[in-house]
Design an enzyme around this catalytic site. Structure first.
Site, PDB file in Angstrom:
ATOM      1  CG  HIS A   1      34.760  41.745  45.678  1.00 50.64           C
ATOM      2  ND1 HIS A   1      33.784  42.471  46.124  1.00 50.64           N
ATOM      3  CD2 HIS A   1      34.006  40.799  45.116  1.00 50.64           C
ATOM      4  CE1 HIS A   1      32.782  42.056  46.238  1.00 50.64           C
ATOM      5  NE2 HIS A   1      32.921  41.079  45.434  1.00 50.64           N
TER       6      HIS A   1
ATOM      7  CG  ASP B   1      33.863  45.933  47.532  1.00 49.99           C
ATOM      8  OD1 ASP B   1      34.693  46.131  46.585  1.00 49.99           O
ATOM      9  OD2 ASP B   1      33.730  44.583  48.258  1.00 49.99           O
TER      10      ASP B   1
ATOM     11  CB  SER C   1      29.161  41.471  44.682  1.00 54.46           C
ATOM     12  OG  SER C   1      30.190  40.721  45.317  1.00 54.46           O
TER      13      SER C   1
END
Ligand code: ARG
Ligand code: ASP
Length: 696
Positions: free
Chosen positions: A83, A220, A631
């Site tokens: 992402h 991810d 992240s």
């Protein structure tokens, strides 16, 4: 003043903490290292952060301005989240080459794809510059005078740190509401190429349904490579550039994780508000989050309707949709968490005790003053939230002023400006959103916060947002790329366009009728927090304080751990490929895994990546205190090796930006063995495995 704070900070940091709460400054990590050792860490403070030798910090980077990444090979190979690389993957995608859907794997360096505009930054060093930033300031000065002292000194510090030719960038950031200042000096690289990304059915497996949830099965990750000039220095993209040789890279551990293992996350958490008063927590939990959730639900429903019916629209709006939905879902968890923790009443009790203690000290009246300013702030904060979450999200309106501004520049490239604006635009979606957003805005924002132009136009359309949309979206030159082009060719004055005029009226009102008030009141509030922060440190010397996140590099340490989400339920710390197969469903977009993965599962072709139970680990949960910006952060074991990539938090713990609950606050990490398995068995891009240092 400075001395008291420093000794207070030292005192606070020395206190032992029970929970794994906290985001610590790497240059001060020696103050925590004993606790880290007690909890199982094997390396030294110098291994984490050093200005004398290569340390782990040299393998961690701010990726693209809002995420974290890490170097995993001597040739500048970078891991971050799927992402985080999403917009790059999307930018290279079309209906013919749909890298979002099918994944992308460069099989050689020649195939790695450039991404103009994407940068990564490594921290060279950080320093406490409080004395220098405040030099010339004395206690009697006004806040405005203080601001100019801080600004002038910071500017000088930045100039000194980034003298031409050094290739450096710097920023001075306030910590603890301006009780402390640090300079952060970075080296920024500008040639960062896309190396690989799994299909979204792996990288975004579970989509927005599983987002913010555990147990999780999302792969991810995406892979990039940093390129530098012949001298290993940052450079713009050039085919002559060569892979960057990092000062330090992470060894990748395939040894696996067990519940209780020490783990730390090294990255760039964006923003937390751990020390705000009960008034602000109530506002977040009862006003701003609920308003945001309601408005975003409307936009998401509209987007979903069009995306599910049209492949091209799905690609165009995938990134926009994901970002709208992300905060929307997080706020819902946050509201619940704030309530469950009774945060408002607990803070009220704390504030009452603080107030009793503060009588007769310099902190007397701080809580009362904060309360008064928050009451004054609330109407403005509420209106500002409405602007941001409703009318200002309308794409037609945003394009109108954005395009006019871009075109007004001397060297403006009209075609490029228009192409980038309209590449991912679906008018029917935007028009329906306009109708909903204008209705909500007109209905819920008090008249005193509505610009005169908005009120008269709305009235002229019979207070019927749909009628207004019919008019605007058929007559505005900003409704399509070709219409803007035609308007320019005809020599039309774009500033007379109805969309432009509306947006201009909205932003002008926001900038003159709302923002200055917000700014003024927030100025008082920040000042009070500067006192309140120090006051809390004196009042609760046994408590451990760490500065709120502000996108500066931090260490968050804890351990691998499951949790009890509810009575009678325990969630284990690890998920595996078994769970992917249980969720697999060709009928549901977010759960429709690639056939290749089904085949690997059927034949148990797991290569070197199976765990001791013969299955492939996918994700694990831990107690590291993280937030947005973390992240892609490296998740590191006791020996400083990479065991995972941080990418999310669990639903029950999303209030950790405001209040951390050791019982349920868990970060979610991709187990690096799943990443290696996908590269090896699905992508068959084994050149990547060969360049990594994989330890078992
Ligand atoms: N919740 C994670 C974070 O805040 C992941 C978001 C991306 N994934 C998604 N399905 N929208 O960034
Ligand atoms: N998913 C977040 C990010 O993108 C991480 C988090 O909020 O926990 O940074």
């Amino acid at each position: 003043m400075r001395k008291t704070l420093t000794s207070l900070l030292a005192l606070c940091l020395a206190g032992t903490i029970m929970a794994d709460e906290g985001m610590w400054l790497p240059s001060l990590i020696s103050q925590r290292i004993d606790d880290m050792h007690e909890k199982g860490f094997h390396l030294s403070a110098e291994d984490i952060y050093s200005i004398n030798q290569a340390s782990l910090k040299d393998a961690v980077m701010l990726f693209g301005g809002g995420c974290t990444g890490e170097v995993v090979s001597s040739k500048g190979l970078v891991f971050t989240n799927h992402h985080c690389g999403y917009s790059q993957i999307q930018r290279h995608s079309s209906v013919e080459h749909d890298y979002l859907k099918d994944g992308f794997w460069a099989m050689s360096m020649e195939e790695e794809l450039p991404n103009p505009g994407l940068t990564v930054s490594f921290l060279e060093y950080m320093d406490d510059v409080t004395d220098r930033v405040l030099s010339g300031y004395s206690e009697g000065m006004s806040e405005t005078q203080r601001d100019s002292v801080v600004a002038a000194n910071s500017k000088k510090l930045i100039e000194d740190a980034t003298a031409p030719g050094k290739g450096l960038k710097a920023e001075v950031d306030a910590l603890y509401y301006g009780n402390q200042y640090f300079i952060f000096v970075f080296r920024e690289f500008r040639d960062v190429r896309l190396v690989g990304a799994p299909p979204s059915s792996i990288g975004k497996f579970g989509g927005d349904t599983d987002n913010w949830m555990w147990p999780r099965h999302t792969g991810d990750f995406s892979i990039f490579r940093i390129y530098a000039d012949a001298d290993n220095n940052p450079a713009d993209y050039s085919s002559d550039n060569i892979p960057y040789t990092p000062k330090r890279y992470f060894k990748v551990s395939a040894k696996g994780v067990h519940e209780g293992d020490f783990t730390f996350v090294y990255g760039f958490p964006g923003s937390t508000r751990e020390y705000v008063t009960s008034d602000q927590v109530r506002f977040i939990g009862e006003v701003s989050d609920p308003n945001g959730i309601r408005l975003r639900t409307k936009r998401l429903d509209i987007q979903k309707k069009y995306m599910s019916g049209d492949q091209a629209v799905r690609i165009m709006y995938s990134s926009k949709n994901a970002s709208v939905s992300n905060a929307w879902k997080k706020w819902q968890g946050e509201v619940k968490g704030i309530k469950r923790m009774n945060t408002v009443s607990r803070k009220q009790e704390y504030e009452a005790e603080f107030t009793r203690w503060a009588a007769g000290t310099r902190y007397e009246g701080v809580i009362d003053s904060l309360h008064r300013y928050y009451s004054e702030l609330e109407p403005y904060q509420t209106a500002a939230g409405y602007y941001r979450e409703s009318v200002l999200t309308t794409e037609l309106l945003r394009y109108s002023t954005g395009i006019v501004k871009a075109l007004s520049k001397d060297d403006a490239d009209t075609s490029a400006i228009l192409a980038s604006n309209y590449k991912d635009y679906c008018l029917p979606i935007d028009r329906e959103c306009f109708v909903e957003m204008v209705s909500e805005f007109g209905k819920n924002v008090p008249a005193e916060f509505l610009p005169e132009h908005f009120r008269s136009e709305y009235a002229a359309h019979g207070h019927d947002a749909a009628a207004w949309a019919d008019d605007l979206y058929t007559t505005s030159a900003f409704s399509s790329e070709s219409a803007v082009k035609a308007a320019i060719a005809e020599g039309k004055n774009l500033k007379e366009d109805a969309a432009y005029k509306l947006m201009d009226a909205l932003t002008t009102f926001y900038n003159t009728g709302i923002y200055p008030h917000l700014n003024r009141i927030n100025g008082h509030i920040t000042l009070l927090y500067r006192d309140y922060m120090r006051g809390q440190m004196e009042f609760s010397p046994e408590k451990t304080f760490y500065p709120d996140a502000n996108l500066t590099l931090r260490v968050a340490y804890g351990h691998v751990s499951g949790y009890h989400p509810a009575d009678g339920v325990y969630y284990k710390h690890q998920s595996t490929i078994e769970g992917i197969m249980q969720k697999d469903n060709p009928e549901i977009f977010d759960y429709n895994i690639p056939q290749g993965l089904r085949d690997l599962y059927a034949t148990k072709d797991y290569g070197r990546w199976a765990d001791e139970n013969g299955t492939v680990p996918v994700c694990f949960a831990a107690t590291n205190h993280t937030t947005g910006g973390n992240s892609g952060s490296p998740v590191i074991n006791a020996d400083g090796e990479l065991i995972g990539l941080n990418f999310d938090r669990v639903w029950e713990g999303t209030m950790s930006d405001i209040v951390y609950d050791p019982q349920v606050c868990r970060n979610i990490c991709l187990d690096v063995r799943y990443l290696l398995f996908i590269i090896d068995k699905l992508a068959r891009d084994t050149r990547l495995l060969d360049e990594m240092d994989i330890v078992r």
